[in-house]
Design a protein around this motif. Structure first.
Motif, short mmCIF file in Angstrom:
data_model
loop_
_atom_site.label_atom_id
_atom_site.label_comp_id
_atom_site.label_asym_id
_atom_site.label_seq_id
_atom_site.Cartn_x
_atom_site.Cartn_y
_atom_site.Cartn_z
N THR A 1 0.77 -1.29 -0.11
CA THR A 1 0.25 0.17 0.02
C THR A 1 0.93 1.09 -0.07
O THR A 1 2.12 1.14 0.27
CB THR A 1 -1.14 0.03 1.27
N GLY A 2 0.20 2.35 -0.46
CA GLY A 2 1.03 3.42 -0.47
C GLY A 2 1.81 3.48 -1.99
O GLY A 2 2.17 4.44 -2.44
N LYS A 3 2.01 2.39 -2.53
CA LYS A 3 2.80 2.07 -3.83
C LYS A 3 1.52 1.36 -4.70
O LYS A 3 0.68 0.82 -4.33
CB LYS A 3 3.74 1.09 -3.96
N ARG A 4 1.61 1.89 -5.92
CA ARG A 4 0.53 1.45 -6.74
C ARG A 4 1.10 -0.03 -7.17
O ARG A 4 1.96 -0.48 -7.88
CB ARG A 4 0.74 2.25 -8.07
N GLU A 5 0.33 -0.91 -6.80
CA GLU A 5 0.61 -2.52 -7.10
C GLU A 5 -0.03 -2.72 -8.53
O GLU A 5 0.78 -3.88 -9.04
CB GLU A 5 -0.25 -3.24 -6.18
N VAL A 6 -1.02 -2.07 -8.94
CA VAL A 6 -1.19 -2.47 -10.24
C VAL A 6 -1.66 -1.43 -11.08
O VAL A 6 -2.23 -0.35 -10.68
CB VAL A 6 -2.73 -3.50 -10.29
N TYR A 11 -3.39 5.19 -5.84
CA TYR A 11 -2.53 5.04 -4.87
C TYR A 11 -3.67 5.04 -3.63
O TYR A 11 -4.80 5.61 -3.54
CB TYR A 11 -1.65 6.31 -4.68
N ASP A 12 -3.05 4.67 -2.49
CA ASP A 12 -4.12 4.71 -1.03
C ASP A 12 -4.31 6.33 -0.80
O ASP A 12 -5.41 6.43 -0.53
CB ASP A 12 -2.92 4.13 -0.05
N GLY A 13 -3.48 7.03 -1.06
CA GLY A 13 -3.71 8.54 -0.94
C GLY A 13 -4.81 8.82 -1.79
O GLY A 13 -5.51 9.68 -1.30
N MET A 86 -11.18 1.86 7.24
CA MET A 86 -10.18 1.75 6.15
C MET A 86 -9.15 0.40 6.54
O MET A 86 -8.56 0.56 7.53
CB MET A 86 -9.16 3.04 5.88
N VAL A 87 -9.30 -0.53 5.65
CA VAL A 87 -8.73 -1.63 5.94
C VAL A 87 -7.90 -2.27 4.65
O VAL A 87 -8.48 -2.17 3.46
CB VAL A 87 -9.42 -2.68 6.62
N GLY A 88 -6.63 -2.82 4.87
CA GLY A 88 -6.09 -3.60 3.56
C GLY A 88 -6.66 -4.97 3.73
O GLY A 88 -7.23 -5.49 4.45
N ILE A 110 -19.05 1.92 7.11
CA ILE A 110 -18.49 2.11 5.66
C ILE A 110 -17.19 1.66 5.57
O ILE A 110 -16.24 2.01 6.46
CB ILE A 110 -18.49 3.56 5.38
N ILE A 111 -17.04 0.73 4.79
CA ILE A 111 -15.88 -0.27 4.84
C ILE A 111 -15.13 0.00 3.59
O ILE A 111 -15.60 -0.49 2.63
CB ILE A 111 -16.09 -1.70 5.41
N VAL A 112 -13.68 0.44 3.37
CA VAL A 112 -13.19 0.58 2.44
C VAL A 112 -12.09 -0.28 2.34
O VAL A 112 -11.07 -0.23 3.31
CB VAL A 112 -12.76 2.02 2.29
N VAL A 113 -12.08 -1.29 1.58
CA VAL A 113 -10.83 -2.31 1.46
C VAL A 113 -10.01 -1.85 0.22
O VAL A 113 -10.39 -1.76 -0.86
CB VAL A 113 -11.37 -3.77 1.06
N LEU A 114 -8.85 -1.62 0.73
CA LEU A 114 -7.75 -1.52 -0.24
C LEU A 114 -7.02 -2.76 -0.48
O LEU A 114 -6.41 -3.28 0.39
CB LEU A 114 -6.68 -0.23 0.28
N ASP A 115 -6.90 -3.16 -1.71
CA ASP A 115 -6.51 -4.69 -2.16
C ASP A 115 -4.96 -4.37 -3.10
O ASP A 115 -5.10 -3.87 -4.01
CB ASP A 115 -7.60 -5.14 -3.14
N ASN A 116 -4.22 -4.73 -2.60
CA ASN A 116 -2.83 -4.98 -3.05
C ASN A 116 -2.53 -6.42 -3.19
O ASN A 116 -1.29 -6.71 -3.45
CB ASN A 116 -1.70 -4.08 -2.42
#
Length: 150
Positions: A1-6, A11-13, A86-88, A110-116
């Protein structure tokens, strides 16, 4: 996270900014909850609140799986607020069962899943210490998960 994985994904930001901009009164009404990976650092830099308690992080031990259960506790304490978890993806997979509890108690989250696709922060830390990647990314250990469907 923080980096663009795909390539092509935000980005997370960028996600954090989009979530906060989704409501004109976010800085006075929303409470963000997070705990693990690099998301707390990103939120520390980027989340804006003008309300005491509008920013809820578990910094001490980076407890993976805390986020949704912690968000439910925050919602119970502050039922008038919008609680944004906010959750990975890796942390989400550890304790997503509390979504059922929030529905049962009629406590909206409200659940925001950041998928890396795995435990990206752990993987980067492991490699930064000179070790090879070891089963930290989901393609190495699990099938692709449709988080929106889940």
């Amino acid at each position: 996270t923080g980096k663009r994985e795909v390539a092509g994904l935000p980005y997370d930001g960028e996600v954090i900014g989009a979530v906060q901009r989704s409501s004109s009164d976010s800085t006075t009404r929303d409470i963000v909850v997070c705990a693990a990976g690099t998301l707390p650092a990103e939120l520390h830099k980027l989340w804006r609140t003008s309300t005491p308690g509008g920013y809820h992080m578990e910094y001490g031990y980076s407890c993976m799986g805390y986020e949704i259960a912690g968000g439910l506790g925050v919602k119970m304490a502050r039922p008038d607020a919008e609680v944004i978890v906010m959750v990975g993806d890796g942390s989400y997979l550890m304790m997503n069962s509390e979504i059922a509890t929030s529905v049962m108690l009629d406590k909206k989250l409200i659940i925001v899943v950041l998928d890396n696709r795995g435990y990206g922060c752990i993987n980067r830390l492991q490699q930064a210490c000179g070790n090879a990647s070891f089963n930290n990314m989901l393609p190495d250990s699990a099938p692709r998960i449709d988080f929106a469907l889940h």
